[in-house]
Scaffold this motif. Structure first.
Motif, PDB file in Angstrom:
ATOM      1  N   PRO B   9       1.024  -1.082   0.075  1.00 51.05           N
ATOM      2  CA  PRO B   9      -0.327   0.028   0.114  1.00 51.05           C
ATOM      3  C   PRO B   9       0.535   1.185  -0.008  1.00 51.05           C
ATOM      4  CG  PRO B   9       0.216  -0.772   2.236  1.00 51.05           C
ATOM      5  CD  PRO B   9       0.925  -2.035   1.355  1.00 51.05           C
ATOM      6  N   THR B  10       0.282   2.059  -0.318  1.00 51.39           N
ATOM      7  CA  THR B  10       0.848   3.688  -0.096  1.00 51.39           C
ATOM      8  C   THR B  10       1.460   3.713   0.778  1.00 51.39           C
ATOM      9  OG1 THR B  10      -0.890   5.205  -0.681  1.00 51.39           O
ATOM     10  CG2 THR B  10       0.259   4.055  -2.517  1.00 51.39           C
ATOM     11  N   ARG B  11       2.634   4.379   0.911  1.00 50.82           N
ATOM     12  CA  ARG B  11       3.146   4.713   2.775  1.00 50.82           C
ATOM     13  C   ARG B  11       4.269   5.141   2.508  1.00 50.82           C
ATOM     14  NH1 ARG B  11       1.817   1.057   6.366  1.00 50.82           N
ATOM     15  NH2 ARG B  11       0.835  -0.609   5.246  1.00 50.82           N
ATOM     16  N   PRO B  12       4.700   6.199   2.967  1.00 51.56           N
ATOM     17  CA  PRO B  12       5.898   6.552   3.481  1.00 51.56           C
ATOM     18  C   PRO B  12       6.944   6.132   3.188  1.00 51.56           C
ATOM     19  CG  PRO B  12       4.745   7.726   5.117  1.00 51.56           C
ATOM     20  CD  PRO B  12       3.988   6.743   3.922  1.00 51.56           C
ATOM     21  N   ARG B  13       8.081   5.626   2.195  1.00 49.67           N
ATOM     22  CA  ARG B  13       8.650   5.041   1.831  1.00 49.67           C
ATOM     23  C   ARG B  13      10.027   5.777   2.748  1.00 49.67           C
ATOM     24  NH1 ARG B  13      12.075   4.805  -1.171  1.00 49.67           N
ATOM     25  NH2 ARG B  13      11.974   6.951  -2.456  1.00 49.67           N
ATOM     26  N   PRO B  14      10.930   4.660   3.574  1.00 48.15           N
ATOM     27  CA  PRO B  14      11.797   4.630   4.032  1.00 48.15           C
ATOM     28  C   PRO B  14      12.869   5.431   3.606  1.00 48.15           C
ATOM     29  CG  PRO B  14      11.568   2.815   4.651  1.00 48.15           C
ATOM     30  CD  PRO B  14      10.324   3.241   3.047  1.00 48.15           C
ATOM     31  N   ALA B  15      13.294   6.129   3.804  1.00 45.27           N
ATOM     32  CA  ALA B  15      14.781   7.480   3.383  1.00 45.27           C
ATOM     33  C   ALA B  15      15.748   6.343   2.827  1.00 45.27           C
ATOM     34  CB  ALA B  15      15.300   8.314   4.793  1.00 45.27           C
ATOM     35  N   THR B  16      16.062   6.262   1.592  1.00 48.32           N
ATOM     36  CA  THR B  16      16.691   5.752   1.760  1.00 48.32           C
ATOM     37  C   THR B  16      18.513   6.015   0.969  1.00 48.32           C
ATOM     38  OG1 THR B  16      17.294   6.582  -1.350  1.00 48.32           O
ATOM     39  CG2 THR B  16      15.913   4.481  -0.599  1.00 48.32           C
ATOM     40  N   ILE B  17      19.078   5.680   1.339  1.00 49.22           N
ATOM     41  CA  ILE B  17      21.050   6.153   1.056  1.00 49.22           C
ATOM     42  C   ILE B  17      21.197   6.762  -0.297  1.00 49.22           C
ATOM     43  CG2 ILE B  17      22.104   4.925  -0.524  1.00 49.22           C
ATOM     44  CD1 ILE B  17      24.349   4.835   1.189  1.00 49.22           C
ATOM     45  N   TRP B  18      20.527   6.694  -1.401  1.00 56.34           N
ATOM     46  CA  TRP B  18      19.932   7.825  -2.504  1.00 56.34           C
ATOM     47  C   TRP B  18      19.575   9.368  -1.917  1.00 56.34           C
ATOM     48  CZ3 TRP B  18      16.762  10.796  -4.681  1.00 56.34           C
ATOM     49  CH2 TRP B  18      16.933  11.837  -6.092  1.00 56.34           C
ATOM     50  N   ASP B  19      18.367   9.283  -1.629  1.00 50.28           N
ATOM     51  CA  ASP B  19      17.642  10.328  -0.296  1.00 50.28           C
ATOM     52  C   ASP B  19      18.985  11.207   0.103  1.00 50.28           C
ATOM     53  OD1 ASP B  19      15.491  10.002  -1.552  1.00 50.28           O
ATOM     54  OD2 ASP B  19      14.717   8.522  -0.245  1.00 50.28           O
ATOM     55  N   VAL B  20      19.885  10.452   0.734  1.00 49.97           N
ATOM     56  CA  VAL B  20      20.534  11.588   1.554  1.00 49.97           C
ATOM     57  C   VAL B  20      21.886  11.833   1.104  1.00 49.97           C
ATOM     58  CG1 VAL B  20      22.659  10.664   3.569  1.00 49.97           C
ATOM     59  CG2 VAL B  20      20.209  10.307   3.939  1.00 49.97           C
ATOM     60  N   ALA B  21      22.094  11.527   0.115  1.00 54.92           N
ATOM     61  CA  ALA B  21      22.625  11.744  -0.451  1.00 54.92           C
ATOM     62  C   ALA B  21      22.558  13.043  -1.179  1.00 54.92           C
ATOM     63  CB  ALA B  21      24.145  11.159  -1.698  1.00 54.92           C
ATOM     64  N   HIS B  22      21.590  13.088  -1.969  1.00 58.07           N
ATOM     65  CA  HIS B  22      20.803  14.010  -2.767  1.00 58.07           C
ATOM     66  C   HIS B  22      20.820  15.512  -1.873  1.00 58.07           C
ATOM     67  CE1 HIS B  22      18.232  15.597  -5.768  1.00 58.07           C
ATOM     68  NE2 HIS B  22      17.759  15.994  -4.994  1.00 58.07           N
ATOM     69  N   ALA B  23      20.166  15.205  -0.606  1.00 60.16           N
ATOM     70  CA  ALA B  23      19.647  15.916   0.000  1.00 60.16           C
ATOM     71  C   ALA B  23      21.499  17.408   0.422  1.00 60.16           C
ATOM     72  CB  ALA B  23      19.368  15.397   1.536  1.00 60.16           C
ATOM     73  N   ALA B  24      22.553  15.967   0.999  1.00 62.31           N
ATOM     74  CA  ALA B  24      23.954  16.377   1.191  1.00 62.31           C
ATOM     75  C   ALA B  24      24.232  16.899   0.365  1.00 62.31           C
ATOM     76  CB  ALA B  24      24.209  15.304   2.348  1.00 62.31           C
TER      77      ALA B  24
END
Lengths: 352, 352
Positions: B9-24
């Motif tokens: 079901p659509t549930r907020p996905r846990p952050a991935t390492i990619w998300d962190v890399a992108h944000a940082a």
DNA sequence: GGCGCAACGGAAAAGGTTTTCCTCTGGGTT
DNA sequence: AACCCAGAGGAAAACCTTTTCCGTTGCGCC
């Protein structure tokens, strides 16, 4: 010691889909389709792949599948009390319900150690469990477990939680005690005492009130001095009889807060020459076979249907995983199990 | 119902390492290095990544890690008897030992149903567990579990197996019973009977022989007619006393095959006016607190140290995962727990 | 000022599976 | 004979992380 830094020892690797594809002379995609019944494949291709896979003992790697599906098909079970008499049937029920959905259970016994609980939760979240069930009763509502921002369904089974938005399942202690009271009254008992556990337990208060309600519904007076709160032990049941008989010689029935207490009560009465059930009828609570059946006479008692509660928890967890949102308490019915300590005809289980 | 075909079901996905890399504002490789303390990174880069990861609640996905490491850091625990009194401490011990290695436990209760056991094993192998521990005692040695060609270490804990190449851990029933015998003899008892469980249990035979050995070592005669085999229940203990007193009035001690039996024995003796321990000393087996402590007088008994056995099983499993190969039985020592049913000074636990 | 080296961080592969999209072949049609 | 289409199966991306191998930058040194 194994630690995350150690390499795996050299052990024959399980066959991968690539091995199968190679052996069967097809591509990995084809193997996947053949084995899963997808795609457009000739029957003989499908069959050839199947036999090759069987020959190689190929078993798809759930880790890879889970990564792709974003579902691990596992749940975590956290027990906050050490696994005892109560957690086991709950656990069996949960497994029962989850097996059909091919979900496996991670077991975590946190025995009320918050640090350990934290570590377990971290581990479960890292393993991307599809849900978490918390079990293990305590005196009071526990604090909700801290998911640290993760979004995973959590269900409390045979556990109370302070968070009103959390779903939890409990046995209907009130109703169960009512049932016990009704049974005694139905057998003509009118002067009913209550020997139970520590008042700080919510279950103790619920059961007390349930019993009271049954008595009052039949016009019987509820007397504070006939209620004795102590510990959950046989020894307390034993001691309570002394107090009770000194205060109230006219008692003709005792509803007990647990089977252990009931056993202590029965033993104490027998030693004093009071006949059970002839002079005093006894009803227990828990239907803990090992205690209830060994008591002489065997205890009539209340069964909380914990396995059923577990099964229900499993079903609800499945629904939550599929997106259902639930909140608040659900109380599940108890049953009266008739043995001999009340003198009733042994009619097996009576539905609540 | 959740099934493998359903989408998550659509549930907020846990952050991935990619998300962190992108944000940082760095690459995923850098994030990995920063978080794991590898590579050559400026301290401020490391710190920046760390705070970003924390802000996003990033938690590495164990599934992906396991795929890479070829180690899932999980083991399967198969219990062939329904979880009962014995499996629980074993399980706790296992968890204890494995926690240090950050290994989680899949729980499978197969309750002696071969089909269900098969399904569980399949599921465990698909999940690429690092090892499997089988627990749950039965009357006789069980058949080895069928891995279907997979190469995963298997250890039997508190379970016997017919395969001589399989490693298994059992309590030293023989030694435990010996200990009980020694204790009684040391207290001056010379006419010792044995009330125990069904002869088809290997544990019953071991305990009987252990007791015999202790008696004979002290020059006391071993008499067949003083050994009574029955069931594992209190009722049997109770009944056995009748038989025993009719046959052998001179008995001054009874070593029991379990605490439940012992409790039945004690109750029966008390009812007949035989004093415990003054006239007859009683020693139990199991140290099942709920029974042993509630008996009047509380039972002196043998503790199998099941939690320790579980811990040992965990340690050995860890070694096996790292490539150790083991085979054959290892028997772990029991302890005498002194309470009051033998009349000895209460000295706490005496090491075996 | 050009060279080399150290420091830093990016790119890409690997791990096993599923799924989408694409290619190729062969048979049938006009 | 040219074309089309369906049937069959291959190629590659995606899932997420770690690690190896490079590329770039800036500094010190001759």
């Amino acid at each position: 010691m194994a630690s995350p830094d150690d390499p795996a020892p050299t052990r024959p690797r399980p066959a991968t889909i690539w091995d199968v594809a190679h052996a069967a002379g097809v591509s990995v995609g084809t193997v996947s389709k053949a084995l899963n019944g997808r795609g457009q494949l000739r029957a003989e291709t499908r069959e050839a792949v199947r036999t090759t896979a069987a020959r190689l003992g190929f078993r798809p790697n759930d880790l890879a599948q889970s990564l792709l599906r974003k579902r691990s098909f596992t749940i975590g079970l956290i027990s906050t009390d050490r696994y005892g008499r109560f957690s086991i049937p709950v656990l069996e029920g949960i497994e029962d319900a989850l097996e059909a959905a091919r979900i496996s259970v991670f077991l975590c016994s946190a025995s009320d150690d918050p640090a350990r609980e934290r570590q377990h939760i971290d581990s479960l979240l890292a393993k991307r469990v599809d849900g978490i069930i918390v079990t293990g009763r305590r005196t009071d509502a526990r604090t909700a477990i801290d998911l640290g921002g993760a979004s995973v369904p959590v269900l409390y089974a045979f556990a109370q939680v302070a968070d009103p938005a959390a779903p939890y399942l409990l046995p209907d202690d009130f109703g169960g005690a009512s049932l016990a009271g009704e049974h005694l009254i139905g057998l003509g008992r009118t002067c009913i005492a209550h020997v139970t556990g520590p008042e700080r337990f919510e279950a103790v208060r619920q059961r007390r009130d349930g019993l009271r309600q049954a008595l009052e519904a039949h016009g019987l007076a509820w007397r504070r001095e006939r209620v004795l709160s102590g510990s959950w032990s046989e020894a307390w049941g034993h001691a309570a009889v002394t107090k009770l008989l000194a205060r109230r010689p006219g008692i003709d029935a005792i509803a007990c807060g647990s089977d252990q207490i009931a056993r202590g009560v029965v033993d104490a009465l027998r030693e004093r020459g009071v006949r059970v059930p002839d002079d005093v009828a006894i009803v227990g609570f828990d239907n803990w076979e090992i205690i209830a059946a060994a008591t002489r006479p065997p205890l009539t008692t209340i069964d909380m249907n914990l396995k059923h509660l577990g099964r229900e928890a499993g079903m609800r967890m499945l629904a939550m995983i599929d997106g259902d949102i639930a909140a608040g308490v659900v109380r599940l019915g108890c049953q009266l199990v008739v043995r001999e300590s009340c003198g009733a005809a042994r009619a097996g289980r009576v539905a609540s």
